[in-house]
Design a protein around this motif. Structure first.
Motif: not given
Lengths: 297, 319, 319, 312
Positions: D52-53, D56, D90, D173, D171
């Motif tokens: 995810a990071r 981004l 995010m 998380d 996104v």
């Protein structure tokens, strides 16, 4: 969408009073009564240190051989010493010097500590490694040792003592700041800020600093009395400001020689010193509570 | 573990080198660093002219005839063998002899103070932890706060006044008999008592809230099994990381108390040396103190590593 | 079948500075020998506190009322000494987080043996043998070597197995499992649930399972108790529960739980879980969020409706 | 063909742990079309949060690249990155930790608008109140601080903050894993509603397959830093091909279901010492010799159904 507004807290009107982060901190600080009293006491001390020398009828160099070893009386509120000097005046000057050294050294310490800690924490890598080894050395040594050497070298004026103390006691602050920078760097809200498109500078100014002030302020409030103790300690062993300029440590050393017959000569400076240091400690305690995120309102 | 030990010793050696270098540079840049005036000054004689050949002999004795970098190397080489040469004040004896004679006194004071602090601080901390949030706890916290924040020389003043002058329990001055230890040791101990009490309380409160402590109660343990075997063990292991530095700082911290009580320990000599600009003595003692402090911290870390299985086993796996 | 454990009108109130928190406010249920009972609820429902009350593992400011009849005796009449003999011996407990449930500085084997050593005064050798046998039974390979290892050398799933071995070593009649699989991955959760059921079948141990996961509860238990805001809203055998869930909260919970491959849309309960400090003594705790709320729900306690001998619902809807 | 909003090309992320590499993400590629939702399922340690990071652009990749609307996040200039930031947002697992603790709810939601100089203080306020209404946070909370709200409300605020810039992709998380079941369902429905009302695309990362299924059009199964299977939600649930996916499906508890025999044992290995060959082979019931030697690549076995397994 299903949503139920019944359990909204006690707030009923839409426009509730604007609240700042500071007011919340102050609200938590206020809960610690010792801290509040101590804060007022410190303000009182600062006023005394500024106004005292101006209104006192005596001066710290004024000897009066007709009034030696006097116990507290109407003319001399705290009595006189072995030179017939007014003890209250000496203590006020001692207070002034202690505050100057305390705040001054604190300032030096915060400046160096933040500079080194922030650089190490933010840049990381090899820079961090070298700086932190240096900090480790400074930290492993009792600052008193270097302090003593520095005072011997630099001389014994109020300013050089302040500088020496500041130069030798920033290691803890640097570690703290580095730790703060490192923790904050990986906090989720900093990631969130990055995701929102904040630049590095914005991140430091808007999110890192406001959330690091707490621990730094707490550390400072404990380091100011620490610097005062160092100054007095140097005076106590004969390495503080040059006589006849009074210092609490010097007064304690001098007074303790006459303790058997004239205990007031040591009890007043020691008492004033103890109260001042405790006041700073309690304020620090209050600050720690105020900045503790676990505290609820 | 071995790798770690070697690494730490390496760090200590480098650190000591830097401490020596910094001290040396500082002292070299100190004003009036001339052997004759300094030596005379330190012996309180000023109005004598020194013949050139005597001066040359003195300079030779302190290696002052050589360039600065050579002086430093000589100092380092000698210091490594625990030889610091003669001091300005006491030319007839060597600094290491003075240290050997006076340091045990300071060290004994420090050890006695730490011992006393452990004996009082640990139970006090345990009681406070168990009486958390009661009046007993609050008083313990307040006292330990006062104890940790006030310097030992202020403590000493109050103790002399109360125990010697008002209650006549112990003598306020004098040196040589066991009773003369009471006041200095007490004044030195109060700070560590405060920090140990505070540490024990915080650590035990935290440990008692741990899940594995609840598990131990759930297994049917009583006070002895749960608190003494499980909780105390985990609180006492990290305690040495608190006590170690305390001991190190106290060995230096005796300076003030020794001055106040006129005790012939190393701290007293150190301070006098600084006042009279006895540079060889200041140099030698600073490096000696630094060594003691670093060694103490080193030993503490090793013991901690041995006691905590997580550190012991991990470092074994890596090293 | 007779009841192993009967809880009657259990009330657990915490007396804090900020007011009384009625975490458990009058609940009753019975558990038969060899059966599994699940207590289902969200955070703050009082499910965990209710079993900690049985074990009496609560802080001193908690007050427990009612009756807890275990094998014919009311545990609430037991003093500390008698209670100690129950815990870990007749009733064992495992907790949510296996990572923090074991003392990090004590060897696994030692921790597993403790219930035997504390309760049965077993010899170290016997205890060791039994512990290794238990480790093997819960599926830990090379148990002999693992016996001397420390918790950090075990993975999460392995630690929960260790906890189960520790809980069962003294062959208790009742095992209380407080969210035993919540912090584990799904595949490991499935393994642990399977293990608990296997062991229960083999040994005939009764189990109370605390869970927030309705699906887990329906899969492993014979009887289900649903709690909300410190009270029971519905209790039934799992069969009846699945066939005929009645309470609006139970229905809401069922409609909030996504079911794999069901393609049904979720119909969540509106609002937030209740603040136990502000919950009134009268009225249904769920009234605020209930879509079928009637005026009387807020001011009168809901009655107990017997749907069958083994199915009770507490709701004004079914009067 | 529909426009691709996101293209991930063989991204890898290795972290240094001592002298070893922790291979958090070890080669992931996929594309996401506009207005689609992708769910990524994986156990703890599968590398899903690191992925995810990476998507981004919050951490630099060891290898590979991520293209947002055709532009590389990692090769773009500072200004371009700032523009791209408006398109992707995010929402984090722990709403309390991801909101600015020293700012009010209003300021928290306002922050992205401030950072991108959108609107004036006055116009922003109505935007904020609108967003709060959209995510279901009562306006009374405007001047509250994050710690004064419940977990569910905090997560709504975090979603409002992410929506403020009107991004095209969000996104999420593990957005619901710290919430109670009833609150979790509220947030999941909010996600569905946002998707219906706006042309938002999103990626949802979670460990709970049922949660992922509820809101995603596509599902990717992640194990030790790689996708082992990737298909449309229906396809993946009805015809799981990878042995790990099959086990995962069997392990999910079902209301009124039976505890089924789990054919795999053990737990996910540490990404510091990953197994050779196929990352799943130590736990796989169908292990063959090749599985220990060679790492299988993600192949399109059926249309739009990708599997990384030597069985096929």
């Amino acid at each position: 969408m299903v949503e139920n507004y019944n359990d909204v807290k006690t707030v009923n009107t839409f426009e509730i009073k604007e609240r700042s982060y500071f007011s919340i901190l102050w609200g938590r600080f206020k809960k610690n009564k010792m801290a509040v009293i101590s804060l007022y006491f410190i303000i009182f001390l600062i006023v005394v240190a500024i106004v005292g020398p101006l209104v006192s009828p005596y001066h710290y160099t004024m000897m009066d051989y007709t009034a030696l070893y006097q116990t507290p009386n109407a003319k001399h509120w705290m009595g006189t010493d072995d030179g017939g000097r007014d003890l209250a005046t000496l203590i006020i000057y001692g207070l002034r010097n202690a505050l100057i050294v305390g705040f001054g050294a604190g300032l030096v310490e915060v400046f160096i500590g933040i500079l080194i800690g922030a650089i190490a924490g933010y840049l990381g890598g090899q820079v961090d490694n070298i700086l932190m080894r240096f900090v480790d050395i400074m930290f492993a040594l009792p600052s008193f040792l270097l302090n003593l050497v520095l005072v011997v070298v630099l001389g014994r004026s109020l300013f050089t003592i302040l500088l020496a103390i500041g130069l030798t006691s920033w290691a803890g602050m640097a570690r703290l700041v580095r730790g703060q920078v490192l923790t904050v760097k990986q906090l989720e809200y900093i990631e969130a800020a990055k995701a929102l498109g904040a630049s590095n500078l914005t991140i430091i100014l808007r999110y890192v600093i406001p959330n690091s002030v707490g621990p730094i302020a707490v550390a400072l409030s404990f380091n100011i009395p620490g610097a005062m103790m160092m100054e007095s300690g140097l005076s106590l062993i004969g390495l503080g400001v040059m006589p006849p300029m009074p210092s609490w440590g010097g007064l304690i050393a001098q007074g303790s020689r006459w303790m058997l017959s004239y205990p007031h000569m040591v009890l007043f400076p020691a008492g004033a010193f103890a109260l001042t240091i405790l006041a700073f400690t309690f304020v620090g305690d209050g600050l720690r509570d105020a900045f503790d995120p676990k505290q609820s309102d | 573990m071995l790798k770690y030990v070697v690494k730490r010793i390496g760090f200590i050696i480098i650190a000591l080198f830097f401490v020596s270098l910094i001290t040396f540079i500082l002292i070299k840049s100190a004003p009036g660093n001339y052997v004759e005036t300094e030596r005379l000054l330190s012996q309180n004689v000023t109005d004598v002219t020194v013949p050139p050949e005597v001066k040359a002999a003195w300079e030779k004795a302190y290696h002052l005839d050589k360039p600065a970098w050579q002086q430093f190397l000589i100092f380092i080489a000698n210091a490594a063998r625990f030889e610091f040469g003669p001091s300005f004040q006491y030319p007839s004896t060597t600094i290491e002899k003075i240290i050997m004679r006076t340091f045990p006194i300071s060290f004994r004071l420090a050890v006695m103070a730490i011992g006393l602090a452990l004996i009082i601080g640990i139970p006090l901390g345990i009681i406070a932890a168990f009486k958390k949030d009661t009046i007993v706890d609050r008083i313990a916290i307040l006292l330990s706060m006062i104890g940790t924040s006030l310097p030992n020389y202020v403590m000493a003043v109050f103790l002399i006044y109360i125990l010697a002058l008002e209650l006549h329990l112990v003598p306020s001055i004098g040196w040589g008999e066991p009773k003369h230890y009471v006041l200095p040791v007490l004044s030195l101990a109060i700070g560590p008592i405060g920090s140990i009490t505070r540490y024990m309380r915080a650590s035990l409160v935290e440990t008692l809230n741990r899940e594995y402590i609840r598990v131990a109660w759930a297994k049917g343990g009583g006070f002895r099994e749960v608190v003494l075997k499980h909780a105390l063990r985990n609180s006492l292991i990290p305690l040495i990381t608190v006590v170690g530095p305390q001991l190190a700082y106290l060995t230096v911290g005796t300076v003030f108390v020794e001055n106040l009580f006129n005790i012939p320990g190393l701290g007293k000599f150190y301070a006098t040396a600084a006042i009279y600009r006895d540079y060889p003595m200041v140099m030698g003692t600073t490096v000696f103190f630094a060594t003691i402090v670093m060694l103490t911290n080193f030993i503490v870390d090793i013991i901690y590593g041995i006691l905590d299985p997580r550190i012991r086993k991990r470092s074994m796996m890596e090293g | 079948m007779e009841y192993l454990l009967e809880v009657k009108d259990l009330k657990t109130h915490f007396y804090t500075k900020k007011g009384v928190i009625k975490s458990v406010n009058g609940i009753s249920y019975g558990l038969k020998r060899g059966q599994t009972l699940s207590i289902v609820g969200e955070s703050g429902s009082g499910k965990s506190v209710s079993v900690l009350s049985i074990m009496r593992l609560l802080p001193t400011y908690a007050k427990v009322d009612g009756e807890i009849i275990f094998e014919g005796n009311n545990l609430l009449n037991y003093d500390d000494r008698k209670m100690k003999k129950i815990r870990g011996n007749h009733i064992s407990m495992i907790f949510q987080d296996p990572m923090s449930s074991l003392n990090p500085t004590v060897k696994i084997g030692q921790q597993i043996m403790e219930p035997l050593l504390w309760h049965h005064k077993a010899s170290k050798r016997e205890a060791r043998q039994k512990a290794i046998q238990m480790l093997t039974e819960v599926g830990i390979p090379s148990a002999k070597e693992r016996f001397d290892q420390y918790p950090f050398e075990f993975s999460g799933g392995m630690r929960q197995r260790v906890m189960i071995a520790m809980a069962l070593i003294s062959e208790p009649e009742l095992l209380i499992a407080d969210e035993p699989t919540t912090s584990l991955d799904v595949t490991v959760q499935a393994q642990i649930l399977q293990l608990i059921r296997k062991i229960q079948e083999r040994r005939g141990t009764s189990v109370i399972l605390i869970t927030h996961n309705l699906a887990v509860a329906t899969m492993v238990s014979d009887y289900i108790v649903v709690m909300y805001g410190g009270r029971i809203v519905e209790k039934a055998t799992t069969k009846e529960f699945l066939k005929n869930p009645l309470h609006p909260y139970t229905l809401g919970l069922l409609n909030s739980t996504p079911i794999l491959k069901s393609r049904k849309s979720l119909n969540p309960i509106p609002g937030q879980p209740p603040d136990l400090r502000k919950l009134k003594d009268v009225g249904c705790p769920f009234a605020k969020r209930c879509s079928k709320k009637m005026p009387r729900c807020e001011v009168e306690n809901p009655p107990e409706i017997k749907v069958s001998n083994t199915h009770n619902v507490y709701c004004w809807l079914y009067v | 063909m529909a426009q691709n909003i996101l293209q991930v090309e063989n991204v890898k992320k290795y972290f240094k742990v001592g002298k070893k590499d922790l291979k958090a993400v070890d080669g992931v590629s996929f594309t996401l079309e506009k207005h689609k939702s992708l769910g990524i399922v994986g156990e703890s340690g599968s590398g899903k949060s690191t992925l995810a990071r990476l998507i981004l652009g919050l951490i630099p990749p060891t290898e590979g690249d991520v293209y947002l609307l055709g532009k590389s996040i990692f090769k773009a200039s500072k200004n371009e990155v700032k523009q791209l930031r408006r398109e992707i947002q995010m929402v984090f697992q722990n709403p309390y930790l991801s909101l600015f603790p020293h700012m009010t709810i209003g300021s928290n939601i306002e922050e992205p608008l401030r950072l991108h100089n959108i609107g004036t203080k006055k116009t922003r306020k109505s935007v904020i109140l609108n967003l709060m209404e959209q995510v279901g946070v009562p306006p009374q909370y405007y001047n509250s601080f994050p710690h004064e709200l419940s977990g569910g409300q905090q997560q709504r605020v975090a979603i409002a903050r992410a929506l403020a810039l009107k991004p095209q992709l969000i996104v999420f998380d593990e957005p619901v894993s710290s919430l109670d079941v009833s609150i979790q369902a509220q947030i999941l429905n909010l996600l569905l509603e946002l998707k219906r009302k706006t042309d938002l695309s999103y990626i949802l990362i979670a460990h709970d397959l049922a949660v992922v299924e509820y809101v995603s059009d596509l599902i990717a199964v992640m194990y030790l830093g790689v996708f082992v299977e990737f298909a449309s939600t229906e396809e993946l649930l009805n015809e799981p091909l990878h042995p790990y996916t099959q086990t995962l499906l069997k392990s999910v508890p079902v209301i009124g279901g039976e505890i089924r025999d789990i054919t795999i044992s053990g737990e996910i290995p540490s990404p510091i010492n990953p197994p050779s060959g196929c990352p799943f082979h130590p736990r796989c019931p169908y292990k063959k010799e090749i599985c220990e030697m060679e790492k299988p690549i993600l192949k399109e076995l059926k249309q739009q159904h990708y599997v990384a397994c030597h069985l096929y």
